[in-house]
Design a protein around this motif. Structure first.
Motif, PDB file in Angstrom:
ATOM      1  N   TYR A  45       0.821  -1.207   0.000  1.00  0.00           N
ATOM      2  CA  TYR A  45       0.000   0.000   0.000  1.00  0.00           C
ATOM      3  C   TYR A  45       0.859   1.262   0.000  1.00  0.00           C
ATOM      4  O   TYR A  45       1.935   1.298   0.619  1.00  0.00           O
ATOM      5  N   GLN A  83      -8.359  -0.097   0.404  1.00  0.00           N
ATOM      6  CA  GLN A  83      -8.148   1.242   0.952  1.00  0.00           C
ATOM      7  C   GLN A  83      -8.606   1.256   2.405  1.00  0.00           C
ATOM      8  O   GLN A  83      -9.566   0.591   2.777  1.00  0.00           O
ATOM      9  N   LEU A 110      -4.300   4.282   3.673  1.00  0.00           N
ATOM     10  CA  LEU A 110      -3.590   3.245   2.932  1.00  0.00           C
ATOM     11  C   LEU A 110      -4.326   3.022   1.622  1.00  0.00           C
ATOM     12  O   LEU A 110      -5.561   2.867   1.617  1.00  0.00           O
ATOM     13  N   ARG A 111      -3.579   3.000   0.516  1.00  0.00           N
ATOM     14  CA  ARG A 111      -4.193   2.785  -0.794  1.00  0.00           C
ATOM     15  C   ARG A 111      -3.407   1.697  -1.521  1.00  0.00           C
ATOM     16  O   ARG A 111      -2.183   1.785  -1.644  1.00  0.00           O
ATOM     17  N   ILE A 112      -4.096   0.685  -1.988  1.00  0.00           N
ATOM     18  CA  ILE A 112      -3.441  -0.484  -2.580  1.00  0.00           C
ATOM     19  C   ILE A 112      -2.596  -0.076  -3.782  1.00  0.00           C
ATOM     20  O   ILE A 112      -2.997   0.756  -4.597  1.00  0.00           O
TER      21      ILE A 112
END
Length: 592
Positions: free
Chosen positions: A68, A234, A253-255
């Protein structure tokens, strides 16, 4: 990072009590605060539930991992956080979450009939009495409760420890509320997915026994988005305390990438379809008359060794002939498709098989080496386009290095006396061979010494005679010499018929002529999973094609073009004398 959040909440709450003024002294006190009564409550919404279990929103298997980007205060740190399935059980798994090079936090889940549960919500960070009271909690019910409805979990009672030192255990209240906010379409690094969005609010209060100390609450809010077959894509996280002071600053958090079920996430689809065959074989040729490939199978393969495998180019179906002789290797197809010539490395013979029945027509033993009297074998075979039943065979001594022993001509199975080249005594080490378009010349490539020479041999009534040679841009890895309408193709360069002048060079290596006019197909670079087509007039790149989107430890050992729109890719053979272990049939309109 839920587990880390909760540990943080507990640590802060306990620290607030331990450092508070007042308290202490042991025993009961007239100023003692009444303990919170024990309460265990689970309240679930009413209404129709959404059964989306077939979408697999929460995949987790051994080897799965996710990476992430970390976003806070408008600053993105790429690939900072990783989540990895660190262990699995029959009904559950543990995920380790790590920020950068920091120590990992773990979350253990159990799959139940009611959904995804956590056996120990505090992951061992609370006193035993509190852990027992909290028990196993259902975190993500399946089927989902109705969109927008709120479910709640309350655990309240004895903390099981004296945090403020007055001799009386504190009490606590843990309250969790959760909503399925909705099903939302979310853009991913490749494509999009309908995600399930949850909002989970966790509040932990520690109530001191001493009235001199104030109860302390930390509230964490986490919004998570889960994609089918992918998992968490996310998460938005933050935490505040009783006075609304920030405990954990908001971050997201973003993949970015990951691997789930052995499949690499977010790779673009290939530019065509791939049929993957596991087949140990020595050589591969294509029969355009019947739209099939023939593969020579080494004797070591159980059940089908020493046979010729026939592969249907359209379906990938494989069938095998009866045994054709010892250790079939090099092959060549008669231009009219009437016969297949096979070199038998175990006996030093060449056998002619009629097609399609694979009936033996004859076999010819190759000569022995003039210096060591050892039986020679066929390293490469080429069939004449002009004379029926005439083949050129490059001879090879497997016990010598270099092992080239010249190129022989066979007419109707009869070895002609004039042999051209051979490392001893001429120094012309020749491996792969091919006839030119008229059948008047045979071209051979030196794949054994660093000269990388291209040799021209004229076809005579009594065999072959060396006529000309030139250096090339090739290397040891090249396995083919090909005739094209523009000249002789060696690796990535074409040389003119006759004087061997360089016609032009492709930007890429390991090229073969397609069955499309003025087109080559070439491998791009190691590990890219890409091919290109190149125009033989301008040598410009026409198309770039992805045939494999996953990380590949192997690169194509050899390309064998099939009918228009298809190329066979041999994998697993690092050396010409080593069998390949797989064949991928790659079909794409971009190859036409």
């Amino acid at each position: 990072m839920r587990a880390r959040h909760l540990r943080h909440l507990i640590t802060l709450a306990a620290a607030a009590i331990l450092t508070a003024c007042g308290g202490g002294g042991g025993g009961s006190s007239p100023t003692a605060r009444a303990p919170l009564p024990q309460l265990v409550s689970d309240t679930n919404p009413v209404g129709d539930r959404l059964d989306l279990r077939s979408r697999n929103y929460f995949p987790a298997a051994a080897g799965d991992s996710w990476t992430y980007d970390y976003i806070q205060s408008g600053v993105t740190t790429s690939n900072l956080v990783t989540r990895t399935v660190s262990s699995t059980t029959a009904d559950g798994y543990t995920i380790s979450e790590r920020v950068g090079s920091g120590l990992p936090d773990t979350e253990t889940y159990r799959r139940t009939a009611a959904g995804l549960a956590v056996p120990d919500f505090t992951d061992g960070s609370t006193p035993a009495a509190a852990r027992t009271l909290i028990g196993e909690l259902l975190m993500y019910p399946e089927p989902f409760y109705p969109t927008g409805a709120t479910r709640s979990i309350v655990r309240q009672g004895d903390w099981g420890a004296d945090a403020d030192g007055d001799g009386i255990n504190e009490s606590f209240r843990l309250e969790i509320t959760q909503q399925l906010v909705g099903l939302e379409n979310m853009a991913l690094p490749q494509g999009a997915a309908e995600t399930a969005r949850f909002r989970t609010v966790t509040a932990l209060t520690l109530s001191p026994s001493s009235l001199a100390n104030t109860p302390y609450t930390v509230t964490a809010t986490e919004e998570t988005w889960w994609a089918p077959g992918i998992g968490l894509v996310q998460a938005d996280r933050t935490a505040v305390d009783s006075s609304n002071a920030t405990v954990i600053a908001p971050y997201r958090l973003r993949i970015a990438s990951g691997t789930v079920g052995g499949t690499t996430l977010f790779e673009p689809p290939p530019d065509g379809t791939v049929t993957k065959l596991t087949l140990t074989h020595n050589a591969l040729v294509f029969d355009a008359t019947r739209n099939r490939y023939y593969a020579s199978i080494p004797g070591s393969v159980a059940g089908t060794g020493n046979s010729i495998a026939t592969i249907d180019a359209a379906t990938g179906a494989v069938s095998n002939s009866l045994a054709v002789g010892s250790e079939p290797f090099a092959m060549a197809l008669a231009p009219d498709g009437s016969a297949l010539y096979v070199g038998l490395n175990g006996s030093g013979e060449v056998v002619k098989l009629s097609l399609p029945g694979m009936t033996e027509q004859y076999r010819t033993r190759l000569p022995t080496s003039s210096y060591f009297a050892r039986q020679l074998v066929a390293k490469s075979i080429a069939a004449s386009p002009a004379e029926a039943d005439v083949i050129a065979v490059s001879l090879f001594d497997p016990q010598s290095s270099p092992g080239s022993a010249g190129v022989a001509l066979l007419r109707t199975g009869t070895l002609q006396p004039q042999i051209a080249g051979g490392f001893m005594p001429t120094g012309a080490a020749i491996g792969p061979v091919a006839f030119n378009g008229t059948g008047a010349a045979v071209y051979g490539y030196d794949d054994e010494t660093s000269g990388y020479n291209l040799y021209a041999m004229s076809v005579r009534g009594d065999g072959l005679m060396m006529a000309n040679s030139t250096g090339t841009t090739g290397d040891f890895s090249l396995r083919d010499v090909d005739w094209t309408s523009r000249g002789i193709l060696i690796g990535r360069s074409i040389y003119r018929d006759g004087d061997l002048a360089l016609v032009g060079t492709s930007p890429y290596g390991s090229c073969r002529p397609l069955r499309v006019a003025n087109r080559l197909v070439c491998v791009v670079n190691s590990g890219t999973g890409k091919l290109v087509t190149v125009d033989t007039t301008s040598f410009a790149t026409v198309t770039v094609l992805t045939f494999n989107t996953a990380y590949r430890p192997d690169d194509p050992s050899q390309l064998v073009p099939g009918a228009a729109g298809q190329v066979a890719i041999r994998l697993g053979s690092n050396y010409r004398t080593q069998p390949a272990t797989a064949i991928w049939l790659f079909n794409s309109p971009m190859l036409q």
